[in-house]
Structures are given as structure tokens and as C-alpha cells.
Scaffold this motif. Sequence first.
Motif, PDB file in Angstrom:
ATOM      1  N   GLU A   1      42.065  39.175  53.796  1.00  0.00           N
ATOM      2  CA  GLU A   1      42.599  38.740  52.505  1.00  0.00           C
ATOM      3  C   GLU A   1      41.487  38.481  51.482  1.00  0.00           C
ATOM      4  N   LEU A   2      41.777  38.865  50.251  1.00  0.00           N
ATOM      5  CA  LEU A   2      40.874  38.626  49.115  1.00  0.00           C
ATOM      6  C   LEU A   2      41.675  37.893  48.033  1.00  0.00           C
ATOM      7  N   ASP A   3      41.192  36.698  47.642  1.00  0.00           N
ATOM      8  CA  ASP A   3      41.844  35.945  46.558  1.00  0.00           C
ATOM      9  C   ASP A   3      41.177  36.266  45.238  1.00  0.00           C
ATOM     10  N   ILE A   4      41.997  36.511  44.219  1.00  0.00           N
ATOM     11  CA  ILE A   4      41.487  36.736  42.859  1.00  0.00           C
ATOM     12  C   ILE A   4      42.153  35.703  41.952  1.00  0.00           C
ATOM     13  N   ASP A   5      41.352  34.908  41.247  1.00  0.00           N
ATOM     14  CA  ASP A   5      41.914  33.929  40.311  1.00  0.00           C
ATOM     15  C   ASP A   5      41.915  34.512  38.911  1.00  0.00           C
ATOM     16  N   PHE A   6      43.115  34.731  38.383  1.00  0.00           N
ATOM     17  CA  PHE A   6      43.263  35.279  37.026  1.00  0.00           C
ATOM     18  C   PHE A   6      43.517  34.136  36.047  1.00  0.00           C
TER      19      PHE A   6
ATOM     20  N   PRO B   1      44.398  54.510  35.265  1.00  0.00           N
ATOM     21  CA  PRO B   1      44.814  53.116  35.432  1.00  0.00           C
ATOM     22  C   PRO B   1      44.055  52.220  34.449  1.00  0.00           C
ATOM     23  N   TRP B   2      44.520  51.001  34.242  1.00  0.00           N
ATOM     24  CA  TRP B   2      43.709  50.007  33.547  1.00  0.00           C
ATOM     25  C   TRP B   2      42.555  49.628  34.456  1.00  0.00           C
ATOM     26  N   VAL B   3      41.405  49.349  33.890  1.00  0.00           N
ATOM     27  CA  VAL B   3      40.292  48.837  34.698  1.00  0.00           C
ATOM     28  C   VAL B   3      39.837  47.520  34.099  1.00  0.00           C
ATOM     29  N   ARG B   4      39.781  46.480  34.904  1.00  0.00           N
ATOM     30  CA  ARG B   4      39.289  45.183  34.454  1.00  0.00           C
ATOM     31  C   ARG B   4      38.288  44.673  35.500  1.00  0.00           C
ATOM     32  N   THR B   5      37.622  43.567  35.190  1.00  0.00           N
ATOM     33  CA  THR B   5      36.545  43.088  36.053  1.00  0.00           C
ATOM     34  C   THR B   5      36.868  41.686  36.552  1.00  0.00           C
ATOM     35  N   TYR B   6      36.777  41.479  37.835  1.00  0.00           N
ATOM     36  CA  TYR B   6      37.123  40.165  38.418  1.00  0.00           C
ATOM     37  C   TYR B   6      36.118  39.763  39.502  1.00  0.00           C
ATOM     38  N   THR B   7      36.241  38.507  39.938  1.00  0.00           N
ATOM     39  CA  THR B   7      35.317  37.907  40.901  1.00  0.00           C
ATOM     40  C   THR B   7      36.101  37.582  42.170  1.00  0.00           C
ATOM     41  N   ALA B   8      35.459  37.734  43.306  1.00  0.00           N
ATOM     42  CA  ALA B   8      36.107  37.340  44.565  1.00  0.00           C
ATOM     43  C   ALA B   8      36.124  35.805  44.640  1.00  0.00           C
ATOM     44  N   ARG B   9      37.291  35.205  44.520  1.00  0.00           N
ATOM     45  CA  ARG B   9      37.365  33.737  44.618  1.00  0.00           C
ATOM     46  C   ARG B   9      37.204  33.302  46.070  1.00  0.00           C
ATOM     47  N   ALA B  10      37.760  34.090  46.977  1.00  0.00           N
ATOM     48  CA  ALA B  10      37.561  33.857  48.411  1.00  0.00           C
ATOM     49  C   ALA B  10      37.868  35.152  49.144  1.00  0.00           C
ATOM     50  N   VAL B  11      37.157  35.374  50.244  1.00  0.00           N
ATOM     51  CA  VAL B  11      37.442  36.528  51.102  1.00  0.00           C
ATOM     52  C   VAL B  11      37.579  36.004  52.521  1.00  0.00           C
TER      53      VAL B  11
ATOM     54  N   ARG C   1      46.599  32.817  41.211  1.00  0.00           N
ATOM     55  CA  ARG C   1      45.818  33.416  42.299  1.00  0.00           C
ATOM     56  C   ARG C   1      46.621  34.565  42.898  1.00  0.00           C
ATOM     57  N   VAL C   2      46.033  35.756  42.872  1.00  0.00           N
ATOM     58  CA  VAL C   2      46.670  36.920  43.481  1.00  0.00           C
ATOM     59  C   VAL C   2      45.878  37.249  44.737  1.00  0.00           C
ATOM     60  N   THR C   3      46.553  37.247  45.868  1.00  0.00           N
ATOM     61  CA  THR C   3      45.893  37.576  47.136  1.00  0.00           C
ATOM     62  C   THR C   3      46.221  39.017  47.486  1.00  0.00           C
ATOM     63  N   VAL C   4      45.157  39.796  47.695  1.00  0.00           N
ATOM     64  CA  VAL C   4      45.345  41.218  48.034  1.00  0.00           C
ATOM     65  C   VAL C   4      44.680  41.495  49.387  1.00  0.00           C
ATOM     66  N   GLY C   5      44.993  42.623  49.964  1.00  0.00           N
ATOM     67  CA  GLY C   5      44.362  43.023  51.219  1.00  0.00           C
ATOM     68  C   GLY C   5      42.873  43.263  50.998  1.00  0.00           C
ATOM     69  N   ALA C   6      42.084  42.972  52.013  1.00  0.00           N
ATOM     70  CA  ALA C   6      40.625  43.073  51.853  1.00  0.00           C
ATOM     71  C   ALA C   6      40.013  44.048  52.845  1.00  0.00           C
ATOM     72  N   GLU C   7      40.834  44.906  53.412  1.00  0.00           N
ATOM     73  CA  GLU C   7      40.291  45.831  54.413  1.00  0.00           C
ATOM     74  C   GLU C   7      39.240  46.740  53.772  1.00  0.00           C
ATOM     75  N   GLY C   8      38.035  46.736  54.321  1.00  0.00           N
ATOM     76  CA  GLY C   8      36.960  47.568  53.785  1.00  0.00           C
ATOM     77  C   GLY C   8      36.059  46.849  52.801  1.00  0.00           C
ATOM     78  N   PHE C   9      36.418  45.610  52.450  1.00  0.00           N
ATOM     79  CA  PHE C   9      35.627  44.849  51.470  1.00  0.00           C
ATOM     80  C   PHE C   9      34.661  43.940  52.235  1.00  0.00           C
ATOM     81  N   THR C  10      33.363  44.112  52.012  1.00  0.00           N
ATOM     82  CA  THR C  10      32.372  43.307  52.740  1.00  0.00           C
ATOM     83  C   THR C  10      31.948  42.117  51.898  1.00  0.00           C
TER      84      THR C  10
END
Length: 267
Positions: free
Chosen positions: A98-103, A82-92, A30-39
Motif C-alpha cells: 500500500e502507498l498513501d498519498i495525501d491530497f 492522462p493528467w499528470v501531477r506530482t505527489y509525495t509518498a506519505r507512507a509506503v 488520503r488516497v491509498t493505492v497499490g504499491a506493487e513495484g514501488f521501492t
Amino acid sequence: MGYKPRKPVDPRVLLVEVLRTERVSPNVIRVTVGAEGFTPQGYDQWFRLFLPRQGQDHLRLPTRTSSLWYAQYLATPKAQRPWVRTYTARAVRPETGELDIDFVVHMEPDGTSGPAATFARTARPGARVGVLDQGVAYHPRHPHAWTLLVTDETGMPAVAGICASLPDDAQGVAIVEIPAEADRQDFRVPAGVDLRWVVRGPDEHVPGRAALAALRAADLPATPVYAFLAGESSLATGARRHLVEDRKVPRQHVDFIGYWRHGHAQP
Ligand SMILES: Cc1cc2nc3c(=O)[nH]c(=O)nc-3n(C[C@H](O)[C@H](O)[C@H](O)COP(=O)(O)OP(=O)(O)OC[C@H]3O[C@@H](n4cnc5c(N)ncnc54)[C@H](O)[C@@H]3O)c2cc1C
């Protein structure tokens, strides 16, 4: 959710920082990234993830919104893309930004992994990535008595998000294939949704086959369904074919998305 599509609220590429990483189970980081601006919109909300290539300290992100980003991306010299890949918001969590991404951490037999899996294994706090919201793909367009979800481990975040977003009285069946029992996750599931975990056998090297076999063997209600099928491409297409041809589910009641293709990097 009604029968309206959920498009991204603000389709700009956001530059966000990695806050922390955690191996939540043997095959998921799980990579947690900043979620500022993500609705957040719930369900299987997905996004494009822009990752630096090795040696790139400056992320060159598209500035165009909606689908125009891709033309701009292609116009960027290859070495600077950059590389571009596709992921799902596991939690916001807007309250903490914070936005969690499960890889899913998949490894090739020679010990290498794709750019996204490598990023998840090596990301450090402060690393920068781009996030472009793509909205929600779960989109029933007709009255239905129950929901069918079928996926492999890459769709576990989508199933978790859909189950969390469904109303309390939702009925359904969710079939989720995972590589190991320890990869099971706890999340809110409506009481009427039967979540069936399918653990892949040690000799099965192609994800999705066990979920497809479980679907074929399942005793399912004959009432109108909305089916959301995602994961390895042969699982998504095979599950749709089975529902439409063998179970006579109207094709417009089925959404299927190949999340990845065995043996093929994401283009
Ligand atoms: C809408 C959508 C939502 C998605 N959400 C998620 C998510 O939340 N979490 C997630 O983990 N994935 C998710 N995926 C799938 C993810 O985008 C792919 O698995 C992607 O190919 C991983 O990129 P990579 O750079 O690691 O590997 P790539 O460079 O794309 O591929 C390198 C090699 O790895 C193989 N490979 C790719 N993915 C897997 C895998 N999961 N298992 C085994 N082998 C694999 C490929 O077949 C190829 O041989 C989603 C895809 C879509 C379209």
C-alpha cells in the motif's frame, strides 16, 4: 543518509489501483493505492501521478523509463493524454502493498478544483492510476549541524517523511503552514527537531505567506544548516532569498522546490 542523491530504483510507470480513500482532516484526503513495484526510500520520495481525464476508461501510460517518458507523453494526442501531477509518498507499506498519498483539497471560488484535487474527492476503489517514482529530493551535500524545513500544507507529507527518516539525534526546525488547526498531523519527529505549526488566518488566501513570515521572525541557530524549502512557489523562492540574503546562508546549503503556483495550474 550520507550525501548521495537517491534516484528511483525502478523508474517505470506502474499501473496501480485505488484501494480506499479517507478524509483525514478538513483539507486533506488520503488516497491509498497499490504499491506493487514501488521501492520506498523514505524522506520526501516523490512521484508523477497519471490520472484519467473525464470519459477515459483506458489510461494511456508512457512505457519509457526515466526522463524519456515526457517525450512519449507529448507525442500522445492531447485528448488521449492522462493528467499528470506530482505527489509525495506519505507512507509506503510494502508488507501490505500500500502507498498513501495525501491530497490537499483546494477549491476555486466557483466550486471547481484541479484534476488532482477532483480525483481525490471522487476516486472510488478499483480506479486506476499511473505512478512514476522520481526518488528523493532531500539532498544535503555538506556537513551540517541542523536541518531547516519550511513548507505549506502540500509539503506536510514531505516533512513527515523527512522527519521519519532523519536519525534520532538529528537537530532542526520545521515550519509547516496549514489551513486549519485540525489539519495538524501526528508523525514521528526526532526529539531535537522543533516542529512549529503555523495556522493560516481566515483572511489569508495565499498559502505560504504565514510560513514565510514565521521563518523571517524565527530565532535560528547560527551553525551550518541544510535547508529544504518547498510549497507554494513564492514561499520556496522567498524563503531561499531570506536565508541567502538576510541570514547569509551559503546558497549551496539550500534546496528549494516550488510545488505549485498560486493561480496557475500545474503545466
Ligand atoms: C515534488 C512535489 C511534491 C508534491 N507533493 C504533494 C503532496 O504530497 N500533496 C499535495 O497536496 N500536493 C503536493 N504537491 C503539489 C501538487 O502537485 C499541486 O498542488 C498540484 O498543482 C495539484 O494539482 P491539481 O490538479 O489539484 O491543481 P492544478 O490543476 O495544478 O491547479 C488548479 C488551480 O488550483 C491551484 N492550486 C493547486 N494546488 C493548490 C493548493 N495546494 N492549494 C491551493 N490552490 C492550489 C492552482 O494555483 C490553480 O489555480 C507536490 C508538488 C511537487 C512538485
